[in-house]
Structure formats: structure tokens, C-alpha cells
Design a protein around this motif. Structure first.
Motif, PDB file in Angstrom:
ATOM      1  N   ARG A   1       0.818  -1.220   0.000  1.00  0.00           N
ATOM      2  CA  ARG A   1       0.000   0.000   0.000  1.00  0.00           C
ATOM      3  C   ARG A   1       0.852   1.270   0.000  1.00  0.00           C
ATOM      4  NH1 ARG A   1      -1.791  -3.333   4.033  1.00  0.00           N
ATOM      5  NH2 ARG A   1      -3.571  -4.627   3.458  1.00  0.00           N
ATOM      6  N   VAL A   2       2.156   1.105   0.153  1.00  0.00           N
ATOM      7  CA  VAL A   2       3.079   2.239   0.121  1.00  0.00           C
ATOM      8  C   VAL A   2       3.837   2.187  -1.205  1.00  0.00           C
ATOM      9  CG1 VAL A   2       5.059   3.340   1.245  1.00  0.00           C
ATOM     10  CG2 VAL A   2       3.308   2.208   2.625  1.00  0.00           C
ATOM     11  N   ALA A   3       4.022   3.326  -1.827  1.00  0.00           N
ATOM     12  CA  ALA A   3       4.673   3.372  -3.136  1.00  0.00           C
ATOM     13  C   ALA A   3       6.030   2.685  -3.092  1.00  0.00           C
ATOM     14  CB  ALA A   3       4.827   4.820  -3.583  1.00  0.00           C
ATOM     15  N   PRO A   4       6.351   1.838  -4.063  1.00  0.00           N
ATOM     16  CA  PRO A   4       7.651   1.172  -4.090  1.00  0.00           C
ATOM     17  C   PRO A   4       8.789   2.189  -4.073  1.00  0.00           C
ATOM     18  CG  PRO A   4       6.175   0.198  -5.710  1.00  0.00           C
ATOM     19  CD  PRO A   4       5.492   1.427  -5.195  1.00  0.00           C
ATOM     20  N   GLY A   5       9.849   1.840  -3.366  1.00  0.00           N
ATOM     21  CA  GLY A   5      11.005   2.723  -3.257  1.00  0.00           C
ATOM     22  C   GLY A   5      10.980   3.619  -2.038  1.00  0.00           C
ATOM     23  N   LEU A   6       9.807   3.770  -1.439  1.00  0.00           N
ATOM     24  CA  LEU A   6       9.706   4.579  -0.213  1.00  0.00           C
ATOM     25  C   LEU A   6       9.939   3.670   0.988  1.00  0.00           C
ATOM     26  CD1 LEU A   6       6.626   6.853  -1.010  1.00  0.00           C
ATOM     27  CD2 LEU A   6       9.050   7.403  -1.219  1.00  0.00           C
ATOM     28  N   LEU A   7      11.205   3.529   1.353  1.00  0.00           N
ATOM     29  CA  LEU A   7      11.601   2.636   2.431  1.00  0.00           C
ATOM     30  C   LEU A   7      12.163   3.435   3.601  1.00  0.00           C
ATOM     31  CD1 LEU A   7      13.427  -0.105   0.311  1.00  0.00           C
ATOM     32  CD2 LEU A   7      10.991   0.050   0.895  1.00  0.00           C
ATOM     33  N   SER A   8      12.136   2.844   4.769  1.00  0.00           N
ATOM     34  CA  SER A   8      12.667   3.505   5.963  1.00  0.00           C
ATOM     35  C   SER A   8      14.184   3.606   5.876  1.00  0.00           C
ATOM     36  CB  SER A   8      12.256   2.725   7.210  1.00  0.00           C
ATOM     37  OG  SER A   8      12.860   1.441   7.219  1.00  0.00           O
ATOM     38  N   TRP A   9      14.734   4.557   6.624  1.00  0.00           N
ATOM     39  CA  TRP A   9      16.186   4.721   6.621  1.00  0.00           C
ATOM     40  C   TRP A   9      16.900   3.477   7.145  1.00  0.00           C
ATOM     41  CZ3 TRP A   9      19.938   6.674   4.279  1.00  0.00           C
ATOM     42  CH2 TRP A   9      21.201   6.819   4.858  1.00  0.00           C
TER      43      TRP A   9
ATOM     44  N   ALA B   1      12.965 -13.905  -3.819  1.00  0.00           N
ATOM     45  CA  ALA B   1      12.476 -15.038  -4.604  1.00  0.00           C
ATOM     46  C   ALA B   1      11.575 -14.609  -5.749  1.00  0.00           C
ATOM     47  CB  ALA B   1      11.730 -16.013  -3.689  1.00  0.00           C
ATOM     48  N   ASP B   2      11.026 -13.408  -5.669  1.00  0.00           N
ATOM     49  CA  ASP B   2      10.074 -12.936  -6.672  1.00  0.00           C
ATOM     50  C   ASP B   2      10.761 -11.948  -7.606  1.00  0.00           C
ATOM     51  OD1 ASP B   2       7.957 -12.052  -8.160  1.00  0.00           O
ATOM     52  OD2 ASP B   2       6.880 -11.093  -6.493  1.00  0.00           O
ATOM     53  N   GLY B   3      11.018 -12.398  -8.819  1.00  0.00           N
ATOM     54  CA  GLY B   3      11.685 -11.517  -9.768  1.00  0.00           C
ATOM     55  C   GLY B   3      10.845 -10.333 -10.202  1.00  0.00           C
ATOM     56  N   ALA B   4       9.536 -10.402  -9.966  1.00  0.00           N
ATOM     57  CA  ALA B   4       8.639  -9.301 -10.331  1.00  0.00           C
ATOM     58  C   ALA B   4       8.275  -8.444  -9.124  1.00  0.00           C
ATOM     59  CB  ALA B   4       7.371  -9.865 -10.971  1.00  0.00           C
ATOM     60  N   HIS B   5       9.001  -8.593  -8.028  1.00  0.00           N
ATOM     61  CA  HIS B   5       8.696  -7.801  -6.831  1.00  0.00           C
ATOM     62  C   HIS B   5       8.776  -6.315  -7.170  1.00  0.00           C
ATOM     63  CE1 HIS B   5       8.743  -6.279  -2.746  1.00  0.00           C
ATOM     64  NE2 HIS B   5       8.602  -7.505  -2.271  1.00  0.00           N
ATOM     65  N   PRO B   6       7.777  -5.524  -6.781  1.00  0.00           N
ATOM     66  CA  PRO B   6       7.760  -4.102  -7.183  1.00  0.00           C
ATOM     67  C   PRO B   6       8.914  -3.285  -6.625  1.00  0.00           C
ATOM     68  CG  PRO B   6       6.004  -4.586  -5.600  1.00  0.00           C
ATOM     69  CD  PRO B   6       6.559  -5.901  -6.032  1.00  0.00           C
ATOM     70  N   GLN B   7       9.594  -3.772  -5.580  1.00  0.00           N
ATOM     71  CA  GLN B   7      10.703  -3.001  -5.020  1.00  0.00           C
ATOM     72  C   GLN B   7      11.990  -3.159  -5.826  1.00  0.00           C
ATOM     73  OE1 GLN B   7      10.384  -0.889  -2.602  1.00  0.00           O
ATOM     74  NE2 GLN B   7       8.429  -1.478  -1.661  1.00  0.00           N
ATOM     75  N   LEU B   8      12.125  -4.248  -6.577  1.00  0.00           N
ATOM     76  CA  LEU B   8      13.410  -4.557  -7.194  1.00  0.00           C
ATOM     77  C   LEU B   8      13.923  -3.479  -8.147  1.00  0.00           C
ATOM     78  CD1 LEU B   8      13.300  -8.417  -7.778  1.00  0.00           C
ATOM     79  CD2 LEU B   8      13.855  -7.093  -5.731  1.00  0.00           C
TER      80      LEU B   8
ATOM     81  N   VAL C   1      16.948 -10.649   2.993  1.00  0.00           N
ATOM     82  CA  VAL C   1      15.935 -11.301   2.172  1.00  0.00           C
ATOM     83  C   VAL C   1      14.744 -10.353   2.034  1.00  0.00           C
ATOM     84  CG1 VAL C   1      14.361 -13.259   1.942  1.00  0.00           C
ATOM     85  CG2 VAL C   1      16.638 -13.599   2.914  1.00  0.00           C
ATOM     86  N   VAL C   2      14.450  -9.927   0.825  1.00  0.00           N
ATOM     87  CA  VAL C   2      13.288  -9.078   0.572  1.00  0.00           C
ATOM     88  C   VAL C   2      12.076 -10.004   0.470  1.00  0.00           C
ATOM     89  CG1 VAL C   2      12.223  -7.386  -0.953  1.00  0.00           C
ATOM     90  CG2 VAL C   2      14.720  -7.400  -0.632  1.00  0.00           C
ATOM     91  N   ALA C   3      11.196  -9.932   1.463  1.00  0.00           N
ATOM     92  CA  ALA C   3      10.068 -10.862   1.536  1.00  0.00           C
ATOM     93  C   ALA C   3       9.095 -10.629   0.386  1.00  0.00           C
ATOM     94  CB  ALA C   3       9.349 -10.712   2.871  1.00  0.00           C
ATOM     95  N   THR C   4       8.538 -11.722  -0.109  1.00  0.00           N
ATOM     96  CA  THR C   4       7.530 -11.632  -1.166  1.00  0.00           C
ATOM     97  C   THR C   4       6.183 -11.244  -0.564  1.00  0.00           C
ATOM     98  OG1 THR C   4       6.918 -13.958  -0.960  1.00  0.00           O
ATOM     99  CG2 THR C   4       8.735 -13.420  -2.457  1.00  0.00           C
ATOM    100  N   GLY C   5       5.234 -10.964  -1.422  1.00  0.00           N
ATOM    101  CA  GLY C   5       3.912 -10.577  -0.950  1.00  0.00           C
ATOM    102  C   GLY C   5       3.228 -11.679  -0.159  1.00  0.00           C
TER     103      GLY C   5
END
Length: 361
Positions: free
Chosen positions: A45-53, A68-75, A107-111
């Protein structure tokens, strides 16, 4: 893209999560530092790329970042920031091995979450046979209050597009449901049932979102301009700010009466009405209508005698006006009395049923 293994074994023939492992260090030598595993979670629900410091610090300081998700919106945003990300789905033991020597793996967790990985790490930690790396769950983005409203808007979009019934509804067709849901909300409030209250508030909210979704399509047949749920929310936000100058402006109010005075004054400027009766919906229940008219008259300082006539209607009008002047909601008072009557009816029915049952024996 297929997920790769951290140990470089593409066929999965390496050690599994439960196989015995030799000691990490030789006798008499210190064991290598176990390192650190960071599970990074994000909110869709938060725009991709807007991560905490702290999240950016962990990502930049990691020896390896995996997802694990190559289509993860953060990548795309991580790679744009110069952070290499491997598309990999390691086992728990592979991940522990990757951290030996003091290394850090993020590890960037998947949805869907990483239950297989976290369950495997829990089994390894519980076995007591290896030195576990430091484990950290790091939320990289958070849901703000009201974030689930975005889910509701998305669900309503899909229902409007794909549901045969919902896709054909109009404002006019839904009007009766709005009235029904409002009454059910009032009943939940007066019954003091908090679970029911939460559910009925959701049903009322659905009516707002449903009507707003229909309004996005406009009314080509009568030239109506489309508007969205954001327009609805923006309108009420602007209204609340304007009518609360003691909160958002320079005016002061220390009592509820002063707040009401601010509200009425700003509302009068906004509406520019020529009569206190304007804006009073005549389709509302009779007692509520009578009470609202009486309230408008009293607030405006007008002296208007109640019309005289014969019949129960004039008696109810006088009763409603008298209740309003005394600070009593006549609709709520009548509903309370009606509920007492309902309870008496049920008691009489129970008594009759008990008598019928005993006589039958």
C-alpha cells in the motif's frame, strides 16, 4: 526466472535443513562469526522505493540481497539505487551457511511472506546443533492509519468491473440500501453491540465507496461530470478544516457551544441559504423531521407557533418539538420504547408457548 541456490548446487543435492552438520570450527579454534539474516518486509500500500532509513542502511550494508520474486515491485528501485539483488529462494540452511564469517544477508520478503524460510530457520534454531546468525525482522515500509481503505477501493474497482450484479447498479438502485444500512448502524449503536457496530460501519462505508465508484463513470445521459472517492474525501476534508477554525485556524473555542457557533457561522457563509428549512431532507422519518425543523427554528431565534389542527399528526409534531426543546431525540426515545414493547411481546409469546407445552403433557 528460476530461483537459484546459495550453495551453487542447481539440482538441490546439497544438505537439507535437517541433515547433521559438522562443527563450524576445528578443535581449539574459535568458530567463525555467524553473521546476520535480515528479513525485509514491505507494504504493497506504500509506493515502491519509499523505504525507511534503517531498511536502506541494511540493504547498503548487506553482503548479499535476495528475493524469490523476480517481479517484486521493489526490485527496480533497489537496482536503480545501485543495490544488486539476486533472484534466489534459499533454504534455511543455505542462508545460514551464506552468513558464516560475519556476513549479512537481506531477504526481501515476497507478498505471500516467507513461511517456508522462517519455519526452516526456527527448526535450525530449535535443534541447538549449530550456531545461528542474528535474525532480524525489519519492516521497510509501514501501513499508515486508513491504509486498508486502499484495499477497499481496489476490491470495489474489481467488483464493479467483473460482477454481473454490481456492474449494473445505479445511484438510484442503491439508495434503499443506504437507508437500510444506516438504520442497522443505528440499531447496533443503541444495542451496544461493538462487534455488530464494526460490521455495520463497514456496510455504511461500502455504500460510500460503491456510489463513488459509480460516479467515476459519469452520467452521459444527463451530462453529469464524473468524480471519484478521492474527490469525496477531499471535499469532506476541506469542509472539516474550514468549519473548525479553532483547530486549524486562529479562532478559539473552549466549549461545545462555541464549537457549534463556529460550525453554524461558517456553514451559513458556505451555503448562503435564504431559509432555515433549506437542507432539511423531507424524506427522513417524521419525528426526526419535526425535531430538525424545531431545532432550526430555535437556533435561528425565530418565534414560530406550531400549526394547530386535529389528528395524531399534529400531536406528534408537538411532542417532537417539545422533546427537541428538552434536549431529547424523539426518534431515539420512541425506538427505546418500541424495543421495550418488543421485549414484552417476546415475553408474552414465551409465556404462551410454555403454557401450551405444559398443557400438552
Amino acid at each position: 526466472m528460476n530461483a537459484t541456490r546459495l550453495d551453487g548446487d542447481p539440482h538441490g543435492t546439497g544438505p537439507d535443513d535437517t541433515a547433521p552438520r559438522p562443527d563450524a570450527g576445528a578443535p581449539g579454534q574459535d568458530a567463525p562469526a555467524p553473521g546476520r539474516i535480515v528479513l525485509l518486509t514491505t507494504s504493497h500500500r506504500v509506493a515502491p522505493g519509499l523505504l525507511s532509513w534503517p531498511a536502506w542502511q541494511a540493504l547498503r550494508g548487506a553482503d548479499r540481497v535476495l528475493c524469490a520474486d523476480g517481479a517484486h515491485p521493489q526490485l527496480p528501485y533497489l537496482r536503480e539505487a545501485g543495490i544488486p539483488v539476486d533472484e534466489a529462494s534459499p533454504t534455511a540452511e543455505e542462508l545460514v551457511d551464506a552468513c558464516v564469517g560475519g556476513r549479512t544477508a537481506v531477504v526481501v520478503a515476497t507478498g505471500e511472506g516467507e513461511s517456508r524460510l522462517t519455519d526452516g530457520l526456527a527448526r535450525l534454531a530449535g535443534s541447538g546443533r549449530i550456531q545461528m546468525p542474528e535474525l532480524e525482522l525489519l519492516p521497510a515500509s509501514y501501513d499508515l492509519p486508513g491504509a486498508r481503505l486502499l484495499d477497499l477501493v481496489q476490491v470495489m474497482d474489481r467488483i464493479r468491473a467483473e460482477c454481473p450484479w454490481s456492474s449494473r447498479q445505479t445511484h438510484e438502485g442503491l439508495a434503499k440500501y443506504g437507508i437500510e444500512e444506516a438504520y442497522e448502524l443505528v440499531e447496533a449503536i443503541e444495542e451496544g453491540d461493538r462487534d455488530e457496530l464494526r460490521e455495520e460501519l463497514g456496510d455504511v462505508l461500502l455504500q460510500v465507496v460503491f456510489h463513488a465508484r459509480i460516479a467515476e463513470e459519469g452520467r452521459p445521459e444527463d451530462g453529469s461530470e464524473p468524480f471519484s472517492i478521492d474527490d469525496v474525501a477531499g471535499g469532506i476534508v476541506a469542509k472539516l478544516i474550514h468549519r473548525h477554525p479553532h483547530v486549524f485556524g486562529d479562532e478559539t473555542a473552549s466549549t461545545p457551544e462555541e464549537v457549534k457557533e463556529h460550525w453554524l457561522r461558517t456553514k451559513a457563509v458556505e451555503k448562503q441559504r435564504t431559509s432555515v428549512t433549506e437542507g432539511v431532507p423531507l424524506g427522513q422519518p417524521g419525528l426526526a423531521l419535526a425535531a430538525k425543523l424545531s431545532s432550526r427554528v430555535r437556533t435561528a431565534g425565530l418565534e414560530v407557533a406550531l400549526p394547530q389542527g386535529e389528528g395524531i399528526g399534529y400531536e406528534l409534531l408537538a411532542a417532537a418539538a417539545g422533546a427537541e426543546a428538552a434536549g431529547v431525540d424523539p426518534e431515539a426515545a420512541l425506538r427505546a420504547a418500541a424495543r421495550a414493547y418488543r421485549d414484552a411481546i417476546r415475553a408474552a409469546e414465551a409465556t404462551r408457548a410454555a403454557g401450551t407445552g405444559s398443557s400438552g403433557t
